[in-house]
Enzyme design. Structure first.
Site, PDB file in Angstrom:
ATOM      1  N   CYS A  13      10.646  12.840  -0.293  1.00 21.56           N
ATOM      2  CA  CYS A  13       9.465  12.389  -1.046  1.00 21.56           C
ATOM      3  C   CYS A  13       9.502  10.875  -1.187  1.00 21.56           C
ATOM      4  O   CYS A  13       8.935  10.320  -2.139  1.00 21.56           O
ATOM      5  CB  CYS A  13       9.427  13.046  -2.428  1.00 21.56           C
ATOM      6  SG  CYS A  13       9.203  14.826  -2.360  1.00 21.56           S
ATOM      7  N   ALA A  14      10.190  10.223  -0.265  1.00 19.68           N
ATOM      8  CA  ALA A  14      10.328   8.761  -0.336  1.00 19.68           C
ATOM      9  C   ALA A  14       9.361   8.092   0.644  1.00 19.68           C
ATOM     10  O   ALA A  14       8.252   7.695   0.264  1.00 19.68           O
ATOM     11  CB  ALA A  14      11.768   8.360  -0.053  1.00 19.68           C
ATOM     12  N   ARG A  15       9.754   8.010   1.908  1.00 19.49           N
ATOM     13  CA  ARG A  15       8.918   7.396   2.933  1.00 19.49           C
ATOM     14  C   ARG A  15       9.097   8.144   4.245  1.00 19.49           C
ATOM     15  O   ARG A  15      10.204   8.528   4.612  1.00 19.49           O
ATOM     16  CB  ARG A  15       9.287   5.920   3.147  1.00 19.49           C
ATOM     17  CG  ARG A  15       8.891   4.987   2.000  1.00 19.49           C
ATOM     18  CD  ARG A  15       7.362   4.842   1.910  1.00 19.49           C
ATOM     19  NE  ARG A  15       6.964   3.929   0.845  1.00 19.49           N
ATOM     20  CZ  ARG A  15       6.645   4.307  -0.389  1.00 19.49           C
ATOM     21  NH1 ARG A  15       6.738   5.594  -0.729  1.00 19.49           N
ATOM     22  NH2 ARG A  15       6.266   3.425  -1.286  1.00 19.49           N
ATOM     23  N   ASP A  64       6.512  15.403   1.523  1.00 17.78           N
ATOM     24  CA  ASP A  64       5.159  14.935   1.191  1.00 17.78           C
ATOM     25  C   ASP A  64       4.916  13.547   1.786  1.00 17.78           C
ATOM     26  O   ASP A  64       3.949  12.874   1.439  1.00 17.78           O
ATOM     27  CB  ASP A  64       4.904  14.952  -0.328  1.00 17.78           C
ATOM     28  CG  ASP A  64       5.513  13.778  -1.075  1.00 17.78           C
ATOM     29  OD1 ASP A  64       6.407  13.111  -0.505  1.00 17.78           O
ATOM     30  OD2 ASP A  64       5.100  13.526  -2.224  1.00 17.78           O
ATOM     31  N   GLU A 105       0.294   9.479   8.420  1.00 17.46           N
ATOM     32  CA  GLU A 105      -0.321  10.195   7.296  1.00 17.46           C
ATOM     33  C   GLU A 105      -1.837  10.041   7.360  1.00 17.46           C
ATOM     34  O   GLU A 105      -2.349   8.920   7.331  1.00 17.46           O
ATOM     35  CB  GLU A 105       0.210   9.642   5.966  1.00 17.46           C
ATOM     36  CG  GLU A 105       1.710   9.884   5.790  1.00 17.46           C
ATOM     37  CD  GLU A 105       2.280   9.251   4.519  1.00 17.46           C
ATOM     38  OE1 GLU A 105       1.544   8.512   3.839  1.00 17.46           O
ATOM     39  OE2 GLU A 105       3.451   9.483   4.211  1.00 17.46           O
ATOM     40  N   HIS A 136       0.634  13.023   0.717  1.00 16.97           N
ATOM     41  CA  HIS A 136       1.337  11.954  -0.004  1.00 16.97           C
ATOM     42  C   HIS A 136       0.452  11.492  -1.171  1.00 16.97           C
ATOM     43  O   HIS A 136      -0.113  10.410  -1.161  1.00 16.97           O
ATOM     44  CB  HIS A 136       1.626  10.800   0.965  1.00 16.97           C
ATOM     45  CG  HIS A 136       2.557   9.763   0.415  1.00 16.97           C
ATOM     46  ND1 HIS A 136       2.933   8.659   1.134  1.00 16.97           N
ATOM     47  CD2 HIS A 136       3.195   9.658  -0.780  1.00 16.97           C
ATOM     48  CE1 HIS A 136       3.750   7.920   0.408  1.00 16.97           C
ATOM     49  NE2 HIS A 136       3.924   8.501  -0.750  1.00 16.97           N
ATOM     50  N   LEU A 137       0.337  12.326  -2.186  1.00 16.34           N
ATOM     51  CA  LEU A 137      -0.621  12.098  -3.273  1.00 16.34           C
ATOM     52  C   LEU A 137       0.027  12.293  -4.634  1.00 16.34           C
ATOM     53  O   LEU A 137      -0.556  12.876  -5.544  1.00 16.34           O
ATOM     54  CB  LEU A 137      -1.812  13.057  -3.132  1.00 16.34           C
ATOM     55  CG  LEU A 137      -2.659  12.898  -1.859  1.00 16.34           C
ATOM     56  CD1 LEU A 137      -3.700  13.988  -1.792  1.00 16.34           C
ATOM     57  CD2 LEU A 137      -3.316  11.540  -1.830  1.00 16.34           C
TER      58      LEU A 137
END
Length: 338
Positions: free
Chosen positions: A44-46, A70, A75, A93-94
């Site tokens: 969930c970082a990059r 995510d 993206e 990514h929200l």
């Protein structure tokens, strides 16, 4: 522990780093091979910290038992193999897009705008770092000084061409962190053509670069005074001014090496001229003003230079329609409104 020592012991691996050269592909074929069979990973970082192709191969072989993602290299991801894999839980990514988070963002933005409008603070501006230190009454007066000095030097250079160099030096401990907005304010004064049309503190330095003006800043310690020294180069000639803020009013202290006996308040309509030291010509000057219907409101003279010349400044009720009438009486003449 090193990562090589860590991989074999992990049941779950979650990554929490920025994406940079040292973290790109941190989890790859080699690192998956060192992990327990069935290890689960969460990113969930990059996107890109976990090599997506290596992750897919590990999922297919069973070396990785499942993944939660995510973030992705692209993206939204056009390649759907990872997203559609049965052992992958993925979402957009929200993370800040819940109703609660959006409400908090809206409130924060509103508070920032209120603080900026009321002069309390400026937070979060990505293109206006120079403004962050300007939200105080003292700073506002020094900004006015920098802009006014820029206008004075532009007018006294009597050149239609912009200057090629600007050097701004702040004096005194209180101005140690002020060279940024002083130099921006000076550029505003140098480039402004009309009162309501021109550069501002945000775009001044980029405009200076586009115009070909090289801006230098410096700070010098001084126990004697707080002041701003400004020097410009125009067509091979140099012009210098020294100013300060006294009792909340921006004032000019020196012009081209001549020290004014009384500081010149930088406000209203100003007439600057250079002439030899004599009293006779002053009556001629006032005669020109009277003929034009312009009232003399204040008067300042500098000490004599080595050539016996002085700089004079008159505060006048309005600008002269034709300053050419003065040029037969003095060596240099300029007028401006600040």
């Amino acid at each position: 522990m090193t990562l090589d020592q860590l991989w074999p012991q992990c049941d779950y691996i979650t990554v929490h780093t920025p994406l940079m050269a040292s973290t790109t592909g941190l989890l790859n074929d080699a690192s998956f091979a060192k992990c327990k069979k069935g290890v689960k990973v969460v990113n969930c970082a990059r996107g890109g910290i976990i090599d997506e192709a290596a992750l897919l191969r590990a999922l297919e072989s069973g070396q990785c038992g499942g993944a939660g993602l995510d973030v992705f290299v692209e993206e939204p991801p056009r390649e759907r193999a990872l997203v559609n894999h049965p052992n992958v839980i993925s979402c957009p990514h929200l993370g800040a897009s819940t109703k609660e988070a959006q409400a908090r963002c809206g409130k924060d933005i509103a508070l920032q705008i209120v603080d900026m409008a009321t002069g309390k603070a400026l937070v979060g501006a990505v293109n206006a770092q120079v403004l962050a230190s300007t939200f105080s009454p003292d700073s506002q007066q020094w900004i006015r000084l920098g802009e006014s000095m820029g206008k004075v030097l532009k007018a006294c250079s009597a050149s239609t061409q912009p200057c090629s160099q600007l050097h701004v030096t702040s004096l005194g401990e209180a101005l140690k962190k002020s060279t940024g907005f002083l130099s921006s304010a000076a550029v505003v004064g140098l480039l402004t053509e009309a009162p309501h049309n021109g550069p501002n503190l945000v775009n001044a330095l980029p405009l200076a670069k586009e115009t070909g003006i090289t801006v230098h800043t410096d700070h010098k310690a001084s126990d004697e005074r707080e002041a701003c020294v400004m020097e410009v180069s125009v067509n091979g000639s140099r012009y210098k001014a020294v100013g300060s803020v006294q009792a909340g009013v921006p004032v000019l202290l020196e012009l081209n090496g001549s020290v004014f006996r009384q500081p010149v308040p930088l406000t209203g309509h100003l007439l600057f001229f250079r002439a030899n030291c004599s009293t006779e010509f002053l009556s001629s000057i006032t005669g020109v003003l009277a003929t034009a219907g312009v009232e003399l409101q204040s008067f300042s003279a500098s000490s004599s230079s080595s050539g016996g010349e002085k700089w004079y400044c008159m505060g006048i009720s309005s600008l002269l329609g034709d300053i050419g009438a003065l040029k037969s009486l003095v060596k240099d003449a300029a007028q401006l409104t600040v």
